[in-house]
Scaffold this active site. Sequence first.
Site, PDB file in Angstrom:
ATOM      1  N   ARG A 242      27.448  41.032  46.156  1.00  0.00           N
ATOM      2  CA  ARG A 242      27.740  39.669  45.707  1.00  0.00           C
ATOM      3  C   ARG A 242      27.583  38.682  46.857  1.00  0.00           C
ATOM      4  O   ARG A 242      27.949  38.979  47.985  1.00  0.00           O
ATOM      5  CB  ARG A 242      29.163  39.575  45.146  1.00  0.00           C
ATOM      6  CG  ARG A 242      29.414  40.426  43.929  1.00  0.00           C
ATOM      7  CD  ARG A 242      30.846  40.229  43.436  1.00  0.00           C
ATOM      8  NE  ARG A 242      31.172  41.176  42.377  1.00  0.00           N
ATOM      9  CZ  ARG A 242      32.277  41.912  42.351  1.00  0.00           C
ATOM     10  NH1 ARG A 242      33.171  41.801  43.333  1.00  0.00           N
ATOM     11  NH2 ARG A 242      32.503  42.746  41.366  1.00  0.00           N
ATOM     12  N   GLU A 385      46.551  50.864  43.591  1.00  0.00           N
ATOM     13  CA  GLU A 385      46.620  50.057  42.376  1.00  0.00           C
ATOM     14  C   GLU A 385      47.071  50.883  41.175  1.00  0.00           C
ATOM     15  O   GLU A 385      47.785  50.389  40.296  1.00  0.00           O
ATOM     16  CB  GLU A 385      45.247  49.429  42.111  1.00  0.00           C
ATOM     17  CG  GLU A 385      44.813  48.462  43.202  1.00  0.00           C
ATOM     18  CD  GLU A 385      43.352  48.079  43.109  1.00  0.00           C
ATOM     19  OE1 GLU A 385      43.053  47.106  42.393  1.00  0.00           O
ATOM     20  OE2 GLU A 385      42.518  48.756  43.743  1.00  0.00           O
TER      21      GLU A 385
END
Length: 399
Positions: A242, A385
């Site tokens: 990205r 997470e």
Amino acid sequence: MNVLVINAGSSSLKYQLFDMDTETVVAKGVCERIGIDGRLTHKPVSNGKPEFKAELPLPTHAEAINAVIEKLTSPEYGVISSLKEIGAVGHRVLHGGQKFSESVLINDTVIAAITECIPLGPLHNPANLMGIKACQKVMPGVPQVAVFDTAFHQTMPKHAYIYPIPYSYYEKYGLRRYGFHGTSHRYVSKIALEMLGIPAAGSRLITCHLGNGSSLAAVKDGKCVDTTMGLSPLEGLPMGTRSGSIDPTILSVMAANEGLTINQILDVLNKESGVLGVSGVSSDFRDIEQAAHEGNARAELALDIFDYDVKKYIGAYMAAMGGADAIVFTAGLGENGPETRERIVAGLEPLGICIDKEQNNVRGQQRDITGKGSKVKVFVIPTNEELVIARDTKEIVGK
């Protein structure tokens, strides 16, 4: 209580089964190439049973969940005796928009709200919904909980999340900064406070989630006050593929000179840019570091750009919060990249930040790497997470 944590992608489904009495993983795995030819990798963790890895027909996510349940309960590979031993399922959901500032028990209203957020998370939310609906089909009656990547960042003040474009676009379409990796930033900021031995009130942390996808968060009083990712995960730092933040005029120039549509340009910015685009070598920082060590100038440039941008955001967030108690490095690169950490911190001594090079020589371990004389603590904290999702799920289902 056993909690099954699901992270569903468009053609994949990752899972971990937690025993929440001990908060340990008892099995984990991934279903890949769903809707194509199908592959399941299942690994028991707690009982010494063998790993299973094979191609399986997985035409939909429902078949994938069925295959997971079969392996979790099988005599040869299983860790539980039946489906009844799974007390709840926690789902990672990318985008909750402005609708969710915390994890929630899934019902029809929640599903409708996640569906409404698809324009904000067009790649991830549909896949997350497929995982939810597959579990509802295969595991009727088992409570399901949604844990949102965006939720932790919902405490940002308006001046941090409103873009300086006509306000009507925010009112009509919800165009604003949302931020991502929230579950990771939330987890490591909590651990950092424990390492510091201070309460959340009055604390100032900068958490650096660095990997193929990267973001920083400014965490004040235990709450996020700013973050680098925006409306989508494309904004902020350059990442594996990205671009991060760039001048929007670049899109116009690309369209005019390359004949690309807006969707094609976004594909370039999401999939062909970042350190891959600059280096021409790889999106994997390990490959780029190797190439840089071998004298590849563009690989070295890609690393310089990444490190420079992280350094800039650290300085900006210290200015925004009036200082920092600790800088936290986490995620794949943040946890396992001592050279990256050293390059980022180099030059920050005037801000009271330095690291101990010997302590910094660590990969994947929680450690205080603060250097002598540093006024700001520097920590490496492995993120988890999945454990956050499991904890939220247990808490909500237990209410």
